[in-house]
Design a protein around this motif. Structure first.
Motif, mmCIF file in Angstrom:
data_model
loop_
_atom_site.group_PDB
_atom_site.id
_atom_site.type_symbol
_atom_site.label_atom_id
_atom_site.label_comp_id
_atom_site.label_asym_id
_atom_site.label_seq_id
_atom_site.Cartn_x
_atom_site.Cartn_y
_atom_site.Cartn_z
ATOM 1 N N ARG B 89 4.330 -59.080 -18.386
ATOM 2 C CA ARG B 89 3.656 -58.013 -19.146
ATOM 3 C C ARG B 89 3.160 -56.914 -18.199
ATOM 4 O O ARG B 89 3.242 -55.722 -18.507
ATOM 5 C CB ARG B 89 2.483 -58.618 -19.928
ATOM 6 N N LYS B 90 2.653 -57.317 -17.028
ATOM 7 C CA LYS B 90 2.183 -56.331 -16.040
ATOM 8 C C LYS B 90 3.357 -55.510 -15.500
ATOM 9 O O LYS B 90 3.240 -54.303 -15.271
ATOM 10 C CB LYS B 90 1.475 -57.032 -14.882
ATOM 11 N N VAL B 91 4.519 -56.153 -15.313
ATOM 12 C CA VAL B 91 5.706 -55.435 -14.834
ATOM 13 C C VAL B 91 6.143 -54.412 -15.879
ATOM 14 O O VAL B 91 6.434 -53.253 -15.557
ATOM 15 C CB VAL B 91 6.862 -56.418 -14.524
ATOM 16 N N VAL B 92 6.161 -54.841 -17.143
ATOM 17 C CA VAL B 92 6.569 -53.934 -18.234
ATOM 18 C C VAL B 92 5.568 -52.771 -18.349
ATOM 19 O O VAL B 92 5.954 -51.634 -18.652
ATOM 20 C CB VAL B 92 6.689 -54.705 -19.571
ATOM 21 N N LYS B 93 4.294 -53.048 -18.041
ATOM 22 C CA LYS B 93 3.260 -52.004 -18.090
ATOM 23 C C LYS B 93 3.573 -50.903 -17.069
ATOM 24 O O LYS B 93 3.432 -49.706 -17.359
ATOM 25 C CB LYS B 93 1.912 -52.624 -17.775
ATOM 26 N N THR B 94 4.026 -51.294 -15.883
ATOM 27 C CA THR B 94 4.378 -50.285 -14.870
ATOM 28 C C THR B 94 5.616 -49.511 -15.317
ATOM 29 O O THR B 94 5.741 -48.322 -15.033
ATOM 30 C CB THR B 94 4.642 -50.914 -13.487
ATOM 31 N N LEU B 95 6.503 -50.212 -16.022
ATOM 32 C CA LEU B 95 7.699 -49.550 -16.554
ATOM 33 C C LEU B 95 7.303 -48.502 -17.589
ATOM 34 O O LEU B 95 7.810 -47.372 -17.578
ATOM 35 C CB LEU B 95 8.609 -50.607 -17.200
ATOM 36 N N LEU B 96 6.362 -48.857 -18.462
ATOM 37 C CA LEU B 96 5.889 -47.892 -19.467
ATOM 38 C C LEU B 96 5.131 -46.752 -18.804
ATOM 39 O O LEU B 96 5.099 -45.638 -19.337
ATOM 40 C CB LEU B 96 4.984 -48.600 -20.483
ATOM 41 N N GLY B 97 4.527 -47.037 -17.650
ATOM 42 C CA GLY B 97 3.811 -45.990 -16.910
ATOM 43 C C GLY B 97 4.756 -45.035 -16.198
ATOM 44 O O GLY B 97 4.330 -44.013 -15.673
ATOM 45 N N GLY B 98 6.049 -45.369 -16.162
ATOM 46 C CA GLY B 98 7.037 -44.470 -15.587
ATOM 47 C C GLY B 98 7.386 -44.753 -14.135
ATOM 48 O O GLY B 98 8.197 -44.052 -13.543
ATOM 49 N N ASP B 99 6.773 -45.784 -13.540
ATOM 50 C CA ASP B 99 7.033 -46.062 -12.134
ATOM 51 C C ASP B 99 7.073 -47.569 -11.882
ATOM 52 O O ASP B 99 6.085 -48.162 -11.459
ATOM 53 C CB ASP B 99 5.955 -45.408 -11.263
ATOM 54 N N PRO B 100 8.224 -48.206 -12.144
ATOM 55 C CA PRO B 100 8.290 -49.659 -11.971
ATOM 56 C C PRO B 100 8.502 -50.104 -10.522
ATOM 57 O O PRO B 100 8.263 -51.257 -10.187
ATOM 58 C CB PRO B 100 9.493 -50.061 -12.830
ATOM 59 N N PHE B 101 8.959 -49.175 -9.666
ATOM 60 C CA PHE B 101 9.290 -49.584 -8.296
ATOM 61 C C PHE B 101 8.078 -49.503 -7.388
ATOM 62 O O PHE B 101 8.074 -48.792 -6.382
ATOM 63 C CB PHE B 101 10.444 -48.735 -7.758
ATOM 64 N N VAL B 102 7.040 -50.237 -7.761
ATOM 65 C CA VAL B 102 5.827 -50.311 -6.945
ATOM 66 C C VAL B 102 5.848 -51.637 -6.184
ATOM 67 O O VAL B 102 6.443 -52.605 -6.657
ATOM 68 C CB VAL B 102 4.548 -50.212 -7.819
ATOM 69 N N PRO B 103 5.208 -51.693 -5.015
ATOM 70 C CA PRO B 103 5.248 -52.920 -4.204
ATOM 71 C C PRO B 103 4.706 -54.147 -4.954
ATOM 72 O O PRO B 103 5.199 -55.261 -4.739
ATOM 73 C CB PRO B 103 4.354 -52.579 -3.005
ATOM 74 N N GLU B 104 3.735 -53.916 -5.872
ATOM 75 C CA GLU B 104 3.158 -55.067 -6.588
ATOM 76 C C GLU B 104 4.210 -55.800 -7.412
ATOM 77 O O GLU B 104 4.160 -57.028 -7.566
ATOM 78 C CB GLU B 104 2.038 -54.600 -7.541
ATOM 79 N N ASN B 105 5.180 -55.056 -7.955
ATOM 80 C CA ASN B 105 6.203 -55.694 -8.799
ATOM 81 C C ASN B 105 7.114 -56.608 -7.996
ATOM 82 O O ASN B 105 7.674 -57.556 -8.548
ATOM 83 C CB ASN B 105 7.024 -54.631 -9.537
ATOM 84 N N ILE B 106 7.264 -56.337 -6.703
ATOM 85 C CA ILE B 106 8.108 -57.204 -5.871
ATOM 86 C C ILE B 106 7.456 -58.582 -5.780
ATOM 87 O O ILE B 106 8.102 -59.614 -6.028
ATOM 88 C CB ILE B 106 8.271 -56.606 -4.455
ATOM 89 N N SER B 107 6.169 -58.604 -5.465
ATOM 90 C CA SER B 107 5.483 -59.905 -5.354
ATOM 91 C C SER B 107 5.363 -60.563 -6.723
ATOM 92 O O SER B 107 5.432 -61.782 -6.826
ATOM 93 C CB SER B 107 4.110 -59.746 -4.698
ATOM 94 N N ARG B 108 5.212 -59.747 -7.785
ATOM 95 C CA ARG B 108 5.131 -60.337 -9.135
ATOM 96 C C ARG B 108 6.429 -61.044 -9.496
ATOM 97 O O ARG B 108 6.422 -62.165 -10.016
ATOM 98 C CB ARG B 108 4.859 -59.242 -10.178
ATOM 99 N N LEU B 109 7.556 -60.404 -9.231
ATOM 100 C CA LEU B 109 8.848 -61.020 -9.578
ATOM 101 C C LEU B 109 9.086 -62.270 -8.741
ATOM 102 O O LEU B 109 9.630 -63.268 -9.242
ATOM 103 C CB LEU B 109 9.984 -60.009 -9.379
#
Lengths: 79, 171
Positions: B89-109
């Protein structure tokens, strides 16, 4: 990176501020600061073209290759 | 064209967000029920006897304690999947924010595929604990495929974040 940006010296010689140059070139002051402080990873030719046009200089006046001592040692060893 | 800002991407991401929330609610209710059943079966009363009769009628014949272990194990696995969905859900939130390629998403995945793999291993252990006398290796290729896909996506996002950083610092 061994590429040094000598924007300060050229701006001083032209008596131009960073803000004025940013406005003339059409990029933000923040981006120009990133370039000036050497934090940029790449420069577009269009940006370089605009900088040289506004500062009336050559790319070599702004960008200088200054390898570190370690890089020189490796090159000498290779030769 | 940015995939998030085209006419199809954003509604899909929003729909995904809703589906994830619904799944999280369902899992939360399931985990609560499993915990309750697990606790009930650890005690001896009319409710636990009633429950045992219903479970025996389903065909499996196990002791109450083994059922309890299965229910608690199921609750833990459910909680792990709830955790995974929360990260998604947090990853999808960054996607809705328009910027999914943030460092936090790497550790989340990376955390997602590790937790899914652990949940699957735990499921195999619990299945074997509850079936005394036989050892089954109930591998689910679908789940392991998901683990590999998310692991690969984590590296894709790492590269994407690097490219984004390069683009940001290109003057």
């Amino acid at each position: 990176m061994a590429i040094r940006v000598n924007l300060d010296r050229v701006l001083l010689e032209r008596r131009m501020s960073l803000t004025e140059l940013a406005q003339r070139v059409g990029i933000t002051l923040a981006n120009l600061s990133i370039l000036k402080t050497g934090k940029a990873r790449a420069v577009r030719f269009s940006t370089l073209d605009a900088l040289c046009r506004e500062l009336d200089c050559q790319p070599a006046d702004i960008l200088v290759y200054e390898p570190d001592e370690g890089e020189n040692g490796v090159k000498d060893a290779a030769e | 064209m940015n995939a998030v800002n085209d006419n199809i991407g954003t509604p899909v991401a929003r729909g995904l967000n809703v589906l994830i929330l619904m799944a999280m609610v369902f899992i939360a209710i399931s985990v609560t029920l499993l915990l309750c059943f697990g606790v009930i079966l650890m005690t001896e009363n009319s409710i636990s006897q009633d429950l045992m009769e219903k479970l025996a009628a389903s065909g499996k014949n196990m002791a109450a304690k083994m059922y309890s272990v299965s229910f608690f194990g199921g609750a833990i696995i459910g909680a792990m999947w709830f955790f995974v969905l929360n990260i998604l859900r947090k990853v999808v939130k960054t996607l809705l924010g328009g910027d999914p390629f943030v460092p936090e998403n790497i550790s989340r995945l990376r955390l997602m595929w590790i937790v899914i793999a652990l949940a699957e291993i735990l499921r195999i252990i619990i299945v074997n604990l509850s079936t005394v006398g036989e050892v089954t290796l109930d591998l689910r290729p679908g789940t392991w495929f998901v683990v590999f896909v998310i692991a690969a996506l984590a590296e894709v996002f790492r590269h994407g974040a690097e490219l984004r950083r390069d683009a940001e610092l290109t003057i």
